[in-house]
Design an enzyme around this catalytic site. Structure first.
Site, PDB file in Angstrom:
ATOM      1  N   HIS A 126       4.842  -2.672  -1.895  1.00 37.07           N
ATOM      2  CA  HIS A 126       3.264  -3.249  -2.180  1.00 37.07           C
ATOM      3  C   HIS A 126       2.623  -1.862  -2.189  1.00 37.07           C
ATOM      4  O   HIS A 126       2.693  -1.377  -0.694  1.00 37.07           O
ATOM      5  CB  HIS A 126       3.145  -3.993  -0.926  1.00 37.07           C
ATOM      6  CG  HIS A 126       1.248  -5.069  -1.788  1.00 37.07           C
ATOM      7  ND1 HIS A 126       0.256  -4.390  -1.374  1.00 37.07           N
ATOM      8  CD2 HIS A 126       1.625  -6.168  -2.386  1.00 37.07           C
ATOM      9  CE1 HIS A 126      -0.091  -4.874  -2.781  1.00 37.07           C
ATOM     10  NE2 HIS A 126       0.325  -6.338  -2.592  1.00 37.07           N
ATOM     11  N   PRO A 127       1.998  -1.388  -3.036  1.00 38.31           N
ATOM     12  CA  PRO A 127       0.899   0.203  -2.424  1.00 38.31           C
ATOM     13  C   PRO A 127      -0.110  -0.038  -1.588  1.00 38.31           C
ATOM     14  O   PRO A 127      -0.517   1.110  -1.468  1.00 38.31           O
ATOM     15  CB  PRO A 127       0.736  -0.095  -4.725  1.00 38.31           C
ATOM     16  CG  PRO A 127       0.170  -0.936  -4.873  1.00 38.31           C
ATOM     17  CD  PRO A 127       1.845  -1.899  -4.261  1.00 38.31           C
ATOM     18  N   CYS A 128      -0.644  -0.913  -1.295  1.00 37.39           N
ATOM     19  CA  CYS A 128      -1.843  -1.466  -0.553  1.00 37.39           C
ATOM     20  C   CYS A 128      -1.731  -0.150   0.646  1.00 37.39           C
ATOM     21  O   CYS A 128      -2.932  -0.025   1.080  1.00 37.39           O
ATOM     22  CB  CYS A 128      -1.930  -2.705  -0.481  1.00 37.39           C
ATOM     23  SG  CYS A 128      -0.891  -3.523   0.447  1.00 37.39           S
ATOM     24  N   ARG A 129      -0.740  -0.602   1.640  1.00 34.91           N
ATOM     25  CA  ARG A 129      -0.220  -0.020   2.689  1.00 34.91           C
ATOM     26  C   ARG A 129       0.237   1.998   2.097  1.00 34.91           C
ATOM     27  O   ARG A 129       0.032   2.928   3.232  1.00 34.91           O
ATOM     28  CB  ARG A 129       0.188  -0.585   3.442  1.00 34.91           C
ATOM     29  CG  ARG A 129      -0.067  -1.451   4.617  1.00 34.91           C
ATOM     30  CD  ARG A 129      -0.442  -2.067   5.480  1.00 34.91           C
ATOM     31  NE  ARG A 129       0.094  -1.103   7.007  1.00 34.91           N
ATOM     32  CZ  ARG A 129       0.875  -1.540   7.069  1.00 34.91           C
ATOM     33  NH1 ARG A 129       1.809  -1.712   7.673  1.00 34.91           N
ATOM     34  NH2 ARG A 129       0.537  -0.591   8.597  1.00 34.91           N
TER      35      ARG A 129
END
Length: 168
Positions: A126-129
């Protein structure tokens, strides 16, 4: 000081990874899709065995892609995993085989997203972090993508030879 990770920085980093890979014969390949702003990405494919919950080993083939996600402004690690019979592992099947992710929430860590260049579904960290992880490397690393991969790659069975890290 601008602390963002620009597309140009990403392209320079992945071109450097391919140059190192070529000298090591490590298998990373650069691709370019014309007409797409973030059209450069790299891939690597390799086979390995994973241990199932009942202690059996299964041979799988990973195909890793590292691309730039325009919306998040960060690199993303996308991948597919095939069994020997050619069938793709689902996100749930891969999660069950991956001991490295056991303490994490599956959908906060691993998701299925469209590849930022190819627009096909891939398993994706997941790229959010990613911005939070890559930020310290932007000022101190010669290649922030290598540094980022050295942190996140092992969670999805991707490790880099030490020669990459020595060049950061």
């Amino acid at each position: 000081m601008d602390a963002s990770f620009k597309l140009e920085d990403f392209c320079a980093s992945i071109e450097n990874i391919v140059a190192i890979s070529n000298s090591l014969m490590d298998g990373w390949t650069l691709h370019k899709k014309e007409g797409v702003e973030n059209g450069k990405y790299i891939t690597k494919k390799y086979s390995t065995s994973l241990t199932t919950s009942d202690a059996n080993d299964i041979v799988v083939t990973f195909e890793y892609h590292i691309a730039y996600h325009l919306s998040y402004g960060v690199p993303v690690l996308c991948f597919r995993v095939w069994k020997q019979d050619g069938s793709l592992l689902s996100i749930e099947e891969y999660w069950a085989l991956n001991e490295n992710l056991k303490g994490s929430s599956m959908y906060d860590t691993l998701t299925q997203l469209d590849h930022p260049v190819l627009c096909q579904p891939f398993l994706t960290l997941h790229p959010c972090r990613t911005q939070e992880i890559i930020q310290p490397f932007l000022q101190h690393s010669k290649n922030p993508v290598i540094s980022w991969l050295s942190v996140v790659g092992p969670f999805v069975d991707l490790t880099l030879p030490d020669q990459y890290l020595k060049l950061c």
